[in-house]
Design a protein around this motif. Sequence first.
Motif: not given
Length: 543
Positions: A135-145
Amino acid sequence: MRKSLRFSVSLLLALAAVAAHADGTLQPVPTPDTSKMAADAAKKIADERAVIDKAKANLVGPPLAQAYADLGALYARNGFDEAAAVAFYDATQVNPSDGRWYYLRGVIARKLKRNEDARANFQAALERDQIYLPIRYRLADTLVDLGDNTGARKLLEDTAREHADVPVVFAMLGQLALKQKRYADAIDAINKALKLDPQANGLYAYLADAYAGQNNAKAADEARAKAGRGTAALDDPLVAGMLAKPQETGSTLAEARSLAQQGNLQGARDTLAAVLQKTPDDVEALAFAARIEATLGNQAVAQTYVDQALKAKSDSATARVASGIVAEYAGDDAKAYDEYRQAQKFDRKLPDSWLLLGNAEMRRSRYAQAAEQYRGLIALQPDSATAYAHLVSALTAQGKCDGALQAINSVLERRKNDGDLLQIFVRVASTCADADAITRDIALEHGQALYKQRPDAANAAALALALAAHGKFKDAQEYQAQAIFEATRARNPEAAALLKSTMQQFVKQQVPDRPWPVGHPYFKAPLLAAPPAVVPAPAKPGN
């Protein structure tokens, strides 16, 4: 075909589901156009949809949410993401306490390039589930994008502090730092990732770019020469399960238990779904479902199952034990203690109640009472090495290591070739002040034989104790070092820390006075807790 979790739940949940339908919060899941698919494949999708739709008509609460999630998974693995998005949306509306469905909603939203929607769903999932790391990693990826590099950095740095042994988080921190031209931070993070997972040699390309950003051409060239295709990967069973072809599962409670013992918790879940579809008020199945969900950290779902089991049969010892286990996972030791006592009143032949109540007594430093519970467990499971390990720990904590030695000797009279029991004997005889020289000599002989047969960490540590009891502290340190190495390699820092505490005693030429360190779970008996993360071992060459 895998069947969904289906059974009736409480009236309150039923009313909530009715209200959801009445308010129109549920959306009809569209039927995608399968005309371009092969006829057989299109028919199979239609047949599976029909089965799920039929089941939904009789379900409420978490089982209904699971049915919608099954429908979403059906469409996601066949490339119909728009329909999948609606199905997972409905799952979150029916059971808003289950973070899984928000997470998978976010995954589908990312595939559909709806990043704002994905961020909202990943954040909702994280609020409900702090354990599942993807969850955290996909959220971080999304925040970057989305351009929120500051938010992504904070999320990843917080995760790194909590999970310093996970290479992916450092790889992501390094790549983010590189993007922000924070080259020193990038180099530090990527090197940490490579140290944790040397097979992730694809990271050397990023490391080379970071060195180039510092105008360090020599280091950049050296890093680029090492670059390969290996990545720091994170296991994501929720997404893998959504996209994987459903597997055949069992149809009985016994099969569900067998699958759980094999570590196949999803298979056990699916088998329980089949059981509960046929018999929605099967107390044993409901109780077992509660235990599985609590183990996985799905506290709200687990409590729902427990409530339904107790509603069906309030004097069920199995349901009471499950209720105690769910309470433990929730951190409510007092409730767990009361539930285990209730379970014993209803059925004194249920082993789990004796074990878990014994552990509860150990947490309260009531060692005599704990020993009595473990004796009750042994009466039901007379050949269980685990039961004897708990008993000798309780007796040792009482200051009665002589009683512990007598207990283990008594069972060895009829099970003299049981390696697990012999290891306990080696540990007790080597650490009990009341053991005579002959007993300690026998313990050393057994310790050496056990290690020769199976040179693993546990037998290495037991042999180390026997050697220390004979004043051979240098040899003891060598075997203890092996045990520490094995625990570290297995990524078990808690076990490694306990073994290191014993090593410190060997260095000081001290013989421990307990068969396991004082901080061992046999003595501390910590509350049950869901695993802190879902992280795979580093990839092996060729895999």
